[in-house]
Design an enzyme around this catalytic site. Structure first.
Site, PDB file in Angstrom:
ATOM      1  N   GLU A 102      -5.107  -0.167  -7.946  1.00  8.26           N
ATOM      2  CA  GLU A 102      -4.111   0.841  -8.309  1.00  8.26           C
ATOM      3  C   GLU A 102      -2.931   0.065  -8.926  1.00  8.26           C
ATOM      4  O   GLU A 102      -2.405  -0.858  -8.304  1.00  8.26           O
ATOM      5  CB  GLU A 102      -3.675   1.552  -7.022  1.00  8.26           C
ATOM      6  CG  GLU A 102      -3.236   2.974  -7.158  1.00  8.26           C
ATOM      7  CD  GLU A 102      -2.986   3.630  -5.779  1.00  8.26           C
ATOM      8  OE1 GLU A 102      -2.853   2.932  -4.750  1.00  8.26           O
ATOM      9  OE2 GLU A 102      -2.911   4.865  -5.746  1.00  8.26           O
ATOM     10  N   ASN A 147      -3.054   6.248  -0.746  1.00  8.73           N
ATOM     11  CA  ASN A 147      -2.682   6.498   0.645  1.00  8.73           C
ATOM     12  C   ASN A 147      -2.024   7.852   0.861  1.00  8.73           C
ATOM     13  O   ASN A 147      -2.038   8.371   1.974  1.00  8.73           O
ATOM     14  CB  ASN A 147      -1.818   5.355   1.169  1.00  8.73           C
ATOM     15  CG  ASN A 147      -2.688   4.170   1.527  1.00  8.73           C
ATOM     16  OD1 ASN A 147      -3.753   4.341   2.130  1.00  8.73           O
ATOM     17  ND2 ASN A 147      -2.281   2.983   1.130  1.00  8.73           N
ATOM     18  N   SER A 172       0.819  -1.209   0.000  1.00  5.34           N
ATOM     19  CA  SER A 172       0.000   0.000   0.000  1.00  5.34           C
ATOM     20  C   SER A 172       0.854   1.260   0.000  1.00  5.34           C
ATOM     21  O   SER A 172       0.333   2.357  -0.115  1.00  5.34           O
ATOM     22  CB  SER A 172      -0.914  -0.004   1.218  1.00  5.34           C
ATOM     23  OG  SER A 172      -0.174  -0.297   2.370  1.00  5.34           O
ATOM     24  N   HIS A 229      -2.409  -2.928  -6.321  1.00  2.86           N
ATOM     25  CA  HIS A 229      -2.904  -2.536  -5.001  1.00  2.86           C
ATOM     26  C   HIS A 229      -4.429  -2.633  -4.937  1.00  2.86           C
ATOM     27  O   HIS A 229      -5.135  -1.821  -5.548  1.00  2.86           O
ATOM     28  CB  HIS A 229      -2.411  -1.107  -4.689  1.00  2.86           C
ATOM     29  CG  HIS A 229      -2.752  -0.633  -3.313  1.00  2.86           C
ATOM     30  ND1 HIS A 229      -2.832   0.700  -2.987  1.00  2.86           N
ATOM     31  CD2 HIS A 229      -3.045  -1.314  -2.175  1.00  2.86           C
ATOM     32  CE1 HIS A 229      -3.154   0.813  -1.709  1.00  2.86           C
ATOM     33  NE2 HIS A 229      -3.290  -0.394  -1.207  1.00  2.86           N
TER      34      HIS A 229
HETATM   35  N1  CAA Z   1     -15.911  -9.319   2.313  1.00  2.00           N
HETATM   36  C1  CAA Z   1     -16.841  -9.531   1.375  1.00  2.00           C
HETATM   37  N2  CAA Z   1     -17.963  -8.794   1.297  1.00  2.00           N
HETATM   38  C2  CAA Z   1     -18.152  -7.842   2.230  1.00  2.00           C
HETATM   39  C3  CAA Z   1     -17.231  -7.582   3.254  1.00  2.00           C
HETATM   40  C4  CAA Z   1     -16.056  -8.375   3.275  1.00  2.00           C
HETATM   41  N3  CAA Z   1     -15.099  -8.217   4.191  1.00  2.00           N
HETATM   42  N4  CAA Z   1     -17.690  -6.566   4.018  1.00  2.00           N
HETATM   43  C5  CAA Z   1     -18.868  -6.204   3.508  1.00  2.00           C
HETATM   44  N5  CAA Z   1     -19.161  -6.969   2.438  1.00  2.00           N
HETATM   45  C6  CAA Z   1     -20.332  -6.891   1.576  1.00  2.00           C
HETATM   46  C7  CAA Z   1     -21.604  -7.223   2.332  1.00  2.00           C
HETATM   47  O1  CAA Z   1     -21.843  -8.625   2.334  1.00  2.00           O
HETATM   48  C8  CAA Z   1     -22.642  -6.490   1.497  1.00  2.00           C
HETATM   49  O2  CAA Z   1     -22.915  -7.254   0.328  1.00  2.00           O
HETATM   50  P1  CAA Z   1     -24.335  -7.160  -0.409  1.00  2.00           P
HETATM   51  O3  CAA Z   1     -24.423  -5.801  -1.025  1.00  2.00           O
HETATM   52  O4  CAA Z   1     -24.252  -8.243  -1.403  1.00  2.00           O
HETATM   53  O5  CAA Z   1     -25.356  -7.359   0.650  1.00  2.00           O
HETATM   54  C9  CAA Z   1     -21.890  -5.237   1.042  1.00  2.00           C
HETATM   55  O6  CAA Z   1     -20.488  -5.522   1.182  1.00  2.00           O
HETATM   56  C10 CAA Z   1     -22.213  -4.041   1.910  1.00  2.00           C
HETATM   57  O7  CAA Z   1     -21.934  -4.394   3.258  1.00  2.00           O
HETATM   58  P2  CAA Z   1     -22.839  -3.991   4.496  1.00  2.00           P
HETATM   59  O8  CAA Z   1     -24.276  -3.855   4.049  1.00  2.00           O
HETATM   60  O9  CAA Z   1     -22.554  -4.939   5.608  1.00  2.00           O
HETATM   61  O10 CAA Z   1     -22.262  -2.629   5.016  1.00  2.00           O
HETATM   62  P3  CAA Z   1     -22.021  -1.260   4.287  1.00  2.00           P
HETATM   63  O11 CAA Z   1     -23.091  -0.925   3.299  1.00  2.00           O
HETATM   64  O12 CAA Z   1     -21.750  -0.333   5.404  1.00  2.00           O
HETATM   65  O13 CAA Z   1     -20.679  -1.485   3.454  1.00  2.00           O
HETATM   66  C11 CAA Z   1     -18.359  -1.335   3.276  1.00  2.00           C
HETATM   67  C12 CAA Z   1     -19.515  -1.929   4.057  1.00  2.00           C
HETATM   68  C13 CAA Z   1     -18.371  -1.880   1.846  1.00  2.00           C
HETATM   69  C14 CAA Z   1     -17.082  -1.813   3.977  1.00  2.00           C
HETATM   70  C15 CAA Z   1     -18.493   0.222   3.265  1.00  2.00           C
HETATM   71  O14 CAA Z   1     -18.654   0.695   4.573  1.00  2.00           O
HETATM   72  C16 CAA Z   1     -17.329   0.927   2.635  1.00  2.00           C
HETATM   73  O15 CAA Z   1     -17.224   1.037   1.422  1.00  2.00           O
HETATM   74  N6  CAA Z   1     -16.384   1.455   3.476  1.00  2.00           N
HETATM   75  C17 CAA Z   1     -15.190   2.117   3.007  1.00  2.00           C
HETATM   76  C18 CAA Z   1     -14.157   1.068   2.708  1.00  2.00           C
HETATM   77  C19 CAA Z   1     -12.878   1.675   2.228  1.00  2.00           C
HETATM   78  O16 CAA Z   1     -12.682   2.874   2.126  1.00  2.00           O
HETATM   79  N7  CAA Z   1     -11.937   0.786   1.908  1.00  2.00           N
HETATM   80  C20 CAA Z   1     -10.619   1.179   1.488  1.00  2.00           C
HETATM   81  C21 CAA Z   1      -9.710   1.155   2.666  1.00  2.00           C
HETATM   82  S1  CAA Z   1      -8.094   1.635   2.216  1.00  2.00           S
HETATM   83  C22 CAA Z   1      -7.391   0.209   1.663  1.00  2.00           C
HETATM   84  O17 CAA Z   1      -7.934  -0.855   1.665  1.00  2.00           O
HETATM   85  C23 CAA Z   1      -6.052   0.311   1.078  1.00  2.00           C
HETATM   86  C24 CAA Z   1      -4.917   0.631   1.920  1.00  2.00           C
HETATM   87  O18 CAA Z   1      -3.838   0.587   1.382  1.00  2.00           O
HETATM   88  C25 CAA Z   1      -5.002   1.001   3.340  1.00  2.00           C
END
Ligand code: CAA
Length: 287
Positions: free
Chosen positions: A154, A192, A120, A142
């Site tokens: 990415e 990031n 990352s 990424h």
């Molecule tokens: N694995 C698989 N599917 C998942 C999951 C996981 N770990 N977590 C959630 N889901 C799925 C759920 O099953 C649900 O699927 P359906 O639409 O089929 O029902 C869907 O995602 C939505 O989940 P929820 O309804 O439980 O919850 P939500 O609507 O709040 O969404 C979220 C959860 C997708 C995590 C949302 O909150 C989100 O987009 N958050 C931001 C995430 C983000 O910014 N990620 C990037 C982080 S930075 C990074 O990863 C890189 C780095 O280098 C640090």
């Protein structure tokens, strides 16, 4: 169009297990590798649970879910995956560890296999120094958490990455249902470099008493339409991971604005790492 039939995913943590699951549901066989059998068991349980949920929600048939699970092989030894035509490393953010893994990947996988890293923030060019003349097949790929849901990959070329490696990475990302977007090999790339200062600033706002953590998040949720507030997101990513990425940005870009907020450092020192430890900024119940 991607010709990749099987990929090896080194590291069965949150990112690695998400990558292997996404490959499997895209019809690509995956070797899920980790030195820890306990970590592999955890990954397998996550795969089964996520596929089970998709069946429950009628987003997938039981037959397709079973077929996806059957496409994943769990291994503690990389050698068992040597037939894979693609390898992606998803270990912890530690340059020395990554270099060791890349040396092993270079020795294990055939000369046509691409060697990708899901880092990352660490320099692709630096990681590629571990494989000498094979640096042209090293690239940054990424993914974002949760991998099955997040659309972005990415794609980061190191100094020696070939055009062929880049094109094949773009093709594979698309075959996995993702949208590949290029970024250059600078610390933190784009994601990031932009995200971490935002998270860090949320910690500073909390430390200075501008608002309570839940209110900082609520303001960003409702006012900026974020899916998660920055402090909730930090817990989700892992406070230790955020801290380590900030330190890479700080060291490599030489700008104090990237230095982790003292409050973030303190939570990490106290073992409050976020979701994975049961408590970070917020309390998720003891693990
Ligand atoms: N694995 C698989 N599917 C998942 C999951 C996981 N770990 N977590 C959630 N889901 C799925 C759920 O099953 C649900 O699927 P359906 O639409 O089929 O029902 C869907 O995602 C939505 O989940 P929820 O309804 O439980 O919850 P939500 O609507 O709040 O969404 C979220 C959860 C997708 C995590 C949302 O909150 C989100 O987009 N958050 C931001 C995430 C983000 O910014 N990620 C990037 C982080 S930075 C990074 O990863 C890189 C780095 O280098 C640090």
């Amino acid at each position: 169009m991607s010709t990749v039939k099987s990929i090896a995913v080194i590291g069965a943590g949150t990112m690695g297990s998400g990558i292997s699951l996404t490959a499997a549901t895209s019809g690509i066989s995956a070797f899920q590798i980790d030195v820890s059998q306990a970590q592999l068991d955890k990954a397998k349980a996550y795969h089964a649970k996520t596929l089970g949920r998709s069946v429950e929600k009628q987003k997938m048939t039981q037959v397709d879910a079973d077929a996806a699970l059957a496409r994943i092989t769990y291994l503690t030894d990389m050698a068992g995956a040597k037939a894979a035509d693609w390898a992606v490393e998803a270990a912890t953010e530690n340059i020395e560890l990554k270099k060791k893994i890349f040396q092993a990947m270079n020795a294990t996988f055939g000369p046509n296999a691409v060697l990708a890293t899901n880092t990352s923030s660490i320099s692709i060019t630096d990681i590629a120094t571990a494989v000498g003349a094979s640096a042209s097949r090293v690239i940054g790929m990424h993914f974002f958490n949760p991998v099955p849901i997040m659309k972005l990959v990415e794609v980061i070329k190191g100094l020696a990455t070939s055009e062929e490696t880049t094109q094949r990475t773009i093709d594979l990302a698309k075959a996995m249902g993702k949208t590949p977007v290029p970024a250059n090999d600078r610390a933190g790339f784009v994601s990031n470099r932009v995200l971490m200062p935002l998270i860090n600033e949320a910690f500073h706002a909390w430390m200075e008493g501008v608002a309570k953590p839940e209110d900082i998040d609520q303001i960003m949720l409702l006012g900026c339409n974020f899916p998660m507030g920055p402090l909730r997101l930090a817990d989700f990513i892992g406070l230790d991971v955020c801290h380590d990425i900030m330190m890479v940005l700080y060291r490599e870009l030489g700008n104090p604005k990237f230095f982790p907020c003292p409050l973030l450092r303190q939570l990490v020192q106290a073992g409050r790492l976020g979701d994975k430890s049961g408590r970070g900024v917020f309390d998720y119940g003891k693990k």
